[in-house]
Write an enzyme that holds these catalytic residues in place. Structure first.
Site, mmCIF file in Angstrom:
data_model
loop_
_atom_site.group_PDB
_atom_site.id
_atom_site.type_symbol
_atom_site.label_atom_id
_atom_site.label_comp_id
_atom_site.label_asym_id
_atom_site.label_seq_id
_atom_site.Cartn_x
_atom_site.Cartn_y
_atom_site.Cartn_z
ATOM 1 N N ASP A 1 -0.817 -1.082 -29.714
ATOM 2 C CA ASP A 1 -2.211 -1.806 -29.498
ATOM 3 C C ASP A 1 -3.570 -0.458 -29.118
ATOM 4 O OD1 ASP A 1 -4.507 -3.383 -29.641
ATOM 5 O OD2 ASP A 1 -3.772 -4.562 -27.562
ATOM 6 N N ASP B 1 3.439 7.425 -21.543
ATOM 7 C CA ASP B 1 1.955 7.753 -20.513
ATOM 8 C C ASP B 1 1.811 9.156 -20.481
ATOM 9 O OD1 ASP B 1 4.393 8.063 -18.975
ATOM 10 O OD2 ASP B 1 3.810 7.353 -17.512
ATOM 11 N N LYS C 1 8.910 2.945 -22.466
ATOM 12 C CA LYS C 1 8.763 3.075 -20.442
ATOM 13 C C LYS C 1 10.176 2.998 -20.064
ATOM 14 C CE LYS C 1 6.512 4.054 -16.982
ATOM 15 N NZ LYS C 1 5.269 5.258 -16.664
ATOM 16 N N ASP D 1 -6.474 2.676 -30.063
ATOM 17 C CA ASP D 1 -7.573 2.260 -29.998
ATOM 18 C C ASP D 1 -8.289 4.065 -29.618
ATOM 19 O OD1 ASP D 1 -7.657 -0.182 -29.919
ATOM 20 O OD2 ASP D 1 -9.427 -0.120 -29.419
HETATM 21 C C1 IPM Z 1 -5.397 -4.942 -33.027
HETATM 22 C C2 IPM Z 1 -6.269 -5.557 -32.214
HETATM 23 C C3 IPM Z 1 -5.210 -7.485 -31.832
HETATM 24 C C4 IPM Z 1 -3.930 -7.254 -31.029
HETATM 25 C C5 IPM Z 1 -6.298 -8.278 -31.555
HETATM 26 C C6 IPM Z 1 -7.903 -9.002 -31.836
HETATM 27 C C7 IPM Z 1 -5.782 -10.023 -30.550
HETATM 28 O O1 IPM Z 1 -6.614 -5.530 -30.580
HETATM 29 O O2 IPM Z 1 -4.913 -6.031 -34.195
HETATM 30 O O3 IPM Z 1 -5.463 -4.157 -32.765
HETATM 31 O O4 IPM Z 1 -4.576 -7.093 -30.167
HETATM 32 O O5 IPM Z 1 -3.492 -7.257 -31.673
HETATM 33 MG MG MG Z 2 -5.675 -3.641 -30.714
#
Ligand code: IPM
Ligand code: MG
Length: 341
Positions: free
Chosen positions: A230, A206, A174, A234
């Site tokens: 992180d 973004d 960023k 996801d």
């Molecule tokens: C990940 C998880 C962890 C993080 C949590 C559980 C602390 O979300 O490994 O992605 O934020 O790193």
């Molecule tokens: Mg995570």
């Protein structure tokens, strides 16, 4: 438990002399010893050649003081062992294409790695906390911080990863707003001069979040900061169908690693025999490949997983439309059977 079951089975079949020791961490360690990372656990982790991490935690621990929460134990372990390079491969299994929310032509052939820096950034920067201000209200503070050395070593890891794959590295930052990220981009460019064979590009976080869903096949290796990695990982799990499918490897400079699913704990489904164990099982494969040097056993696990999902078996999160989901335990058993076949 399913990952350990698979590890034991593969060890027996391939004659791996793995000495498996278990230690408590997170919620269960807090219950047993009043601390989520007991000294014995940290000592064992330091001593081990590799660490297989089982997701830990629970709603009941989320209001404990910081330092005593299960997630803090994991963060301490990452930091104490200097596991700065977190590889999160995102591979769309064609067998699962119809369980994703995407059109098949978007996700078919997706194959990239998110390389997330894991020991710095907002996660560990100081100062941090919640403080009282002069007007009696409170202010929350966290600090985004990266040293040149921290950026340089993750950048090198990114270029090396790209070199061993399709030769493309996208650095996500960023830099348009944050000085920390301006430095990030500068150092990544500088390190890039050592890797003229790697095609380097940059995206702001973004735009990267958008491109990841719009043109996911364009990515090979993404290198990014702790918090951005992180979030992106996801997001990327949706390309595969479920976050229950994503394994990860967190390595230090000597390739000692901690292996864990990308997902962390899921207290809402814990203990119901419905969680998907495959991210944990696939983390065992990464461990065998990267820390223990057993490509044969690693690919045997991956083939077993592929076979079981190709047969149409899936836990609730990846069940085929109209097909009865199987449980966590049964999925573990099916992988073990497929290994034996
Ligand atoms: C990940 C998880 C962890 C993080 C949590 C559980 C602390 O979300 O490994 O992605 O934020 O790193
Ligand atoms: Mg995570």
């Amino acid at each position: 438990r399913q990952a350990v079951k698979v590890l034991r089975s593969v060890s027996a079949r391939y004659g791996l002399a793995i000495e498996l020791k278990e230690a408590l961490i997170g919620g269960c360690a807090y219950e047993a010893e009043g601390h989520p990372l007991p000294p014995e656990t940290l000592a064992l982790a330091r001593e081990a050649d590799a660490i297989l991490f089982g997701a830990e935690g629970g709603f009941q621990y989320e209001t404990l003081p910081r330092g005593l929460r299960p997630g803090d134990a994991l963060l301490t372990l990452r930091r104490e062992l200097d596991l700065f390079a977190n590889y999160r491969p995102v591979v769309a299994w064609s067998e699962l294409a119809d369980t994703t929310i995407f059109k098949p032509e978007i996700v078919e052939g997706v194959d990239f790695v998110i390389l997330r820096e894991l020991t710095s950034d907002l996660y560990f920067g100081e100062p941090r906390g919640i403080e009282r201000t002069a007007d009696g209200t409170r202010r929350g503070i966290n600090t985004m911080s990266y040293t040149e050395a921290e950026i340089r070593r993750i950048a090198h890891a990114g270029f090396r990863a790209a070199r061993s794959r399709r030769g493309k590295l996208c650095s996500v930052d960023k830099a348009n707003v944050l000085e920390t990220m301006e430095l990030w981009r500068e150092i990544v460019n500088e390190v890039g001069t050592d890797y003229p064979d790697v095609e380097l590009s940059h995206l702001y976080i973004d735009a990267a979040a958008m491109a990841l869903l719009r043109t996911p096949k364009a990515f090979d290796v993404i290198v990014t900061a702790n918090l951005f990695g992180d979030i992106l990982s996801d997001e990327a799990s949706m390309l595969v169908g479920s976050i229950g499918m994503l394994p990860s490897a967190s390595l230090n400079a000597d390739n000692k690693g901690l292996f864990e699913p990308v997902h962390g704990c899921a207290p809402d489904i814990a203990g119901k025999d419905i969680a998907n164990p495959l991210a944990a099982v696939l983390s065992v494969a990464m461990m065998l490949r990267l820390s223990l040097g057993r490509e044969d056993a690693a690919s045997a696990i991956e083939s077993a997983v592929r076979k079981v999902i190709a047969e149409g078996h899936g836990t609730r999160d990846i069940a085929k439309p109209g097909k009865e989901p199987i449980g966590t335990e049964e999925m573990g058993d099916k992988i073990v059977q497929a290994l034996a076949a």
